[in-house]
Design a protein around this motif. Structure first.
Motif, short mmCIF file in Angstrom:
data_model
loop_
_atom_site.label_atom_id
_atom_site.label_comp_id
_atom_site.label_asym_id
_atom_site.label_seq_id
_atom_site.Cartn_x
_atom_site.Cartn_y
_atom_site.Cartn_z
N MET A 1 0.86 -1.19 0.00
CA MET A 1 0.00 0.00 0.00
C MET A 1 0.89 1.22 0.00
O MET A 1 1.82 1.30 0.77
N CYS A 2 0.59 2.16 -0.86
CA CYS A 2 1.52 3.26 -1.04
C CYS A 2 0.78 4.48 -1.56
O CYS A 2 -0.45 4.51 -1.66
N GLY A 3 1.57 5.46 -1.96
CA GLY A 3 1.06 6.62 -2.68
C GLY A 3 1.85 6.76 -3.96
O GLY A 3 3.08 6.78 -3.93
N ILE A 4 1.17 6.85 -5.09
CA ILE A 4 1.86 6.97 -6.37
C ILE A 4 1.69 8.38 -6.93
O ILE A 4 0.73 9.09 -6.60
N TYR A 5 2.64 8.75 -7.79
CA TYR A 5 2.60 10.07 -8.42
C TYR A 5 3.35 9.99 -9.75
O TYR A 5 4.31 9.22 -9.90
N GLY A 6 2.90 10.78 -10.72
CA GLY A 6 3.61 10.86 -11.99
C GLY A 6 3.17 12.07 -12.78
O GLY A 6 2.06 12.59 -12.58
N SER A 7 4.02 12.53 -13.69
CA SER A 7 3.68 13.73 -14.45
C SER A 7 4.55 13.85 -15.70
O SER A 7 5.69 13.40 -15.72
N THR A 8 3.98 14.46 -16.72
CA THR A 8 4.77 14.88 -17.89
C THR A 8 5.04 16.37 -17.82
O THR A 8 5.64 16.94 -18.73
N ILE A 9 4.58 17.01 -16.76
CA ILE A 9 4.82 18.44 -16.55
C ILE A 9 6.17 18.60 -15.86
O ILE A 9 6.50 17.85 -14.94
N ILE A 10 6.93 19.57 -16.28
CA ILE A 10 8.25 19.80 -15.68
C ILE A 10 8.09 20.59 -14.39
O ILE A 10 7.61 21.72 -14.37
N TYR A 147 -6.37 9.62 -9.23
CA TYR A 147 -6.75 10.94 -9.75
C TYR A 147 -5.82 11.31 -10.90
O TYR A 147 -4.64 10.95 -10.90
N TYR A 148 -6.36 12.06 -11.87
CA TYR A 148 -5.49 12.51 -12.95
C TYR A 148 -5.93 13.86 -13.51
O TYR A 148 -7.10 14.23 -13.45
N TYR A 149 -4.95 14.56 -14.06
CA TYR A 149 -5.15 15.85 -14.73
C TYR A 149 -4.60 15.70 -16.13
O TYR A 149 -3.51 15.16 -16.34
N ILE A 150 -5.37 16.17 -17.12
CA ILE A 150 -4.89 16.10 -18.50
C ILE A 150 -5.24 17.38 -19.24
O ILE A 150 -6.36 17.88 -19.14
N ASN A 151 -4.26 17.92 -19.93
CA ASN A 151 -4.45 19.14 -20.69
C ASN A 151 -3.41 19.17 -21.80
O ASN A 151 -2.23 19.48 -21.55
N ASP A 152 -3.83 18.79 -23.00
CA ASP A 152 -2.93 18.74 -24.16
C ASP A 152 -1.80 17.75 -23.87
O ASP A 152 -2.03 16.58 -23.66
N LYS A 153 -0.56 18.23 -23.83
CA LYS A 153 0.59 17.34 -23.61
C LYS A 153 0.82 17.06 -22.13
O LYS A 153 1.66 16.24 -21.77
N GLU A 196 -10.79 20.46 -13.30
CA GLU A 196 -9.71 20.01 -14.17
C GLU A 196 -9.12 18.65 -13.77
O GLU A 196 -8.29 18.09 -14.49
N ILE A 197 -9.50 18.11 -12.62
CA ILE A 197 -8.97 16.83 -12.14
C ILE A 197 -10.09 15.80 -12.13
O ILE A 197 -11.18 16.07 -11.65
N LYS A 198 -9.81 14.62 -12.66
CA LYS A 198 -10.79 13.54 -12.73
C LYS A 198 -10.32 12.33 -11.92
O LYS A 198 -9.14 12.22 -11.58
#
Length: 616
Positions: A1-10, A147-153, A196-198
């Motif tokens: 059990m953990c917390g995950i995170y990821g992003s293509t945003i710098i 949860y996720y956020y998406i906007n173009d790239k 903006e977050i789904k």
């Protein structure tokens, strides 16, 4: 059990550290992030680890397999040992004893079809370096959040909304989500409190192409609304089969490299889990329950009776309003969007004290939905008779009930004004008297209505299907995940094993509910291990004594937090009507504690986590 995170945003390293630190309570054992991709397609994976299986640092995440498969994963794969043997026979090599590595190999072997083979609770994202895509999924019943956020790239994901929220400049609070919350006590998937977050829905997976930046979301598992494969055996055979399924689900969930216990309320669901836990392990099982001092709320005596019979190492946790008030004041830090199930407070208290002795706890969640256990199902069946009467006669009964001086009769009168039994149930779970809610849209408009408004199954089966997709997912799973993760405790729910859910759906209704005997088959499994006499009592829910606390110990707190000036600052409510309802609660004429609680939670969130954001 953990917390995950990821992003293509710098983001800067400092900002990434902030995002991980915000939910460190989900995984305090190891924190880390990794820069993947390249300058043109940057990808960051981050992880807060709560070490459960293979606690060695070799299984820390973000995890890389075969040089080109990278993963962040929250949850447990209960059949990972079986999968591992099958994959080893196909010449896959493993260097850890973790289930994380097995997910990667399963994905390499089966691609996106790997989800068919994974038995567990999970939310994960894989970066496939060769195919330049992200692939992720959430488990079938929605135990683990995503949860996720998406906007173009730009694509960003996390176990909790607050990690995405940090260092974001273009988020707005959803007025629609506030209305959903006020009606449902939680915000339905796929929405969140921010426009903006789904949320990724239960039983869904997605892919995000890192070349053309296309996001695709699809269903990989769902409830069978037609019962294509009905159970063909006898009732006694079904009892034996269910016993085997639960025994296996409990046994696999007891596996861990850390101490494991059981939440034991003394009800049927948690008792059957505790009973089979004692049958499938040689060590003494630790069990935990909550005790309230208020009359009518203390069920700990029944939990103690079950524990005595099973000879568990039982721990009773006292719940008092001082500790409860402390949890209320910090509620938004852990439930980082509005959430109004008041049993979250005793759940947090249970997790807080259980985490001092165990790192994993099994619960009885899911039994009521799969085996027709809630009292409201019985009530709906009784009321359905009135819908066979001519409309004019039913409306006359409704009008008469509405004129009565009793709150319950008034609510029945309002309910009977609904056009059909399905609409009545929908109104009953969102609130029959919603005159205080000022909304510009239909807050009952959720896609999950399709599980209720069809004719392929009888009323009981449709009600339970609907609750699995709504109440169990949106409410129970959220409550348990946040409450346990707040104290770095992993919760596992054997009765939510998808094989048990599918088996229950295949059974004839009378196997589950016959002659006023709800959860019939589940009880008959339990009675093989615990005397029936212990359970000869009315069903009790896991509720807080807020009705009394709000009129007594917490009255000053409520009146100061929800005075008329504060109420007028809360969106989508009729402040004057709500103020009258609070006065009714305080003078004892009506019980409005659910409304008071949900407004306290919303106000706290708006004044803390949501402060400074535009509502639209």
């Amino acid at each position: 059990m953990c917390g995950i995170y990821g992003s293509t945003i710098i983001y800067t390293k400092s900002q990434l550290q902030d995002k991980l630190e915000r939910t460190k309570f989900r995984g305090p054992d190891k924190q880390g992030f990794k820069f993947l991709g390249d300058a043109y397609r940057p990808i960051i994976f981050g992880h807060n680890r709560l070490a459960i299986i293979d606690v060695d640092e070799r299984s820390n995440q973000p995890f890389t397999y075969n040089n080109n498969i990278h993963i962040v994963f929250n949850g447990e794969i209960y059949n990972f040992k079986i999968l591992k043997k099958q994959l080893e026979a196909k010449n896959y090599e493993f260097h850890t004893t973790s289930d994380t590595e097995v997910i990667c190999a399963t994905y390499l072997e089966y691609g996106e079809d790997c989800l068919k083979y994974l038995d567990g609770m999970f939310a994960f994202v894989i970066y496939d370096e060769t195919k330049q895509k992200l692939f992720g999924a959430r488990d079938r019943l929605g135990k683990k959040p995503f949860y996720y956020y998406i906007n173009d790239k730009h694509f960003e994901f996390a176990s909790q909304l607050s990690s995405i929220q940090l260092h974001h400049n273009n988020l707005t609070i959803s007025n629609k989500a506030i209305s959903y919350y006020l009606a449902w006590d939680a915000i339905p998937d796929p929405y969140s409190i921010f426009n903006e977050i789904k949320k990724l829905q239960a039983g869904h997976c997605f892919s995000f192409d890192l070349i053309n930046y296309k996001f695709k979301d699809r269903v990989y598992w769902d409830i069978d609304t037609t019962i294509r494969n009905p159970y063909q055996g006898s009732y006694q055979a079904a009892v034996k089969d269910l016993d085997g399924l639960i025994r296996n689900a409990v046994s696999t969930r007891l596996f861990a490299d850390v101490p494991v216990g059981v939440f034991l309320s003394g009800g049927v669901d948690s008792s059957v889990v505790a009973a089979l836990a004692t049958k499938t392990t040689n060590s003494k099982v630790k069990t935990f329950s909550v005790k309230f001092n208020e009359k009518g709320f203390d069920e700990s005596i029944y939990a103690q009776k079950v524990a005595n019979h099973l000879q568990t190492d039982h721990h009773i946790i006292d719940c008092n309003y001082n500790e409860g008030l402390d949890l209320i004041k910090n509620f938004s830090h852990y439930y980082d969007e509005p959430f109004a199930d008041s049993s979250a407070i005793p759940s947090m208290l249970l997790a807080k004290h259980a985490s001092e002795k165990v790192t994993v706890a099994l619960s009885g969640d899911g039994g009521d939905e799969s085996f027709i256990g809630y009292e409201r199902y019985k009530w709906m069946k009784q009321v359905s008779i009135l819908y066979k009467l001519p409309n004019c006669l039913r409306h006359a009964i409704a009008k008469t009930a509405g004129l009565m001086p009793y709150y319950k009769l008034k609510m029945i009168g309002k309910g009977l004004q609904q056009n059909d039994i399905n609409s009545l149930y929908l109104a009953s779970v969102t609130g029959v008297n919603m005159s205080w809610l000022k909304s510009d849209f239909d807050y009952t408009d959720v896609t999950e209505k399709k599980y209720l408004f069809h004719t392929n199954k009888n009323l009981y089966e449709r009600l339970t299907d609907f609750d699995i997709k709504t109440y169990l997912n949106w409410d129970i799973n959220t409550k348990v995940d946040r409450a346990t993760m707040a104290y770095s405790l992993e919760a596992r729910a054997p009765l939510m094993d998808h094989k048990i859910v599918e088996f229950a759906q295949s059974l004839p209704t009378h196997f589950k509910f016959k002659a006023k005997n709800q959860k019939r088959i589940l009880k008959d499994v339990l009675y093989q291990y615990v005397p029936k006499e212990i359970f000869d009592r009315p069903k009790a829910g896991f509720t807080m004594p807020f009705k009394e606390w709000f009129k007594n110990e917490l009255q000053d707190y409520v009146l100061s937090e929800l005075d008329i000036t504060s109420l007028r600052q809360i969106p989508n409510i009729d402040a004057d009507e709500v103020h009258k309802m609070i006065e009714q609660h305080m003078d004892g004429s009506w019980n409005h504690y659910p409304l008071i609680w949900k407004l306290l939670v919303l106000k706290q969130w708006l004044n803390t986590t949501g402060k400074g954001y535009i509502i639209k």
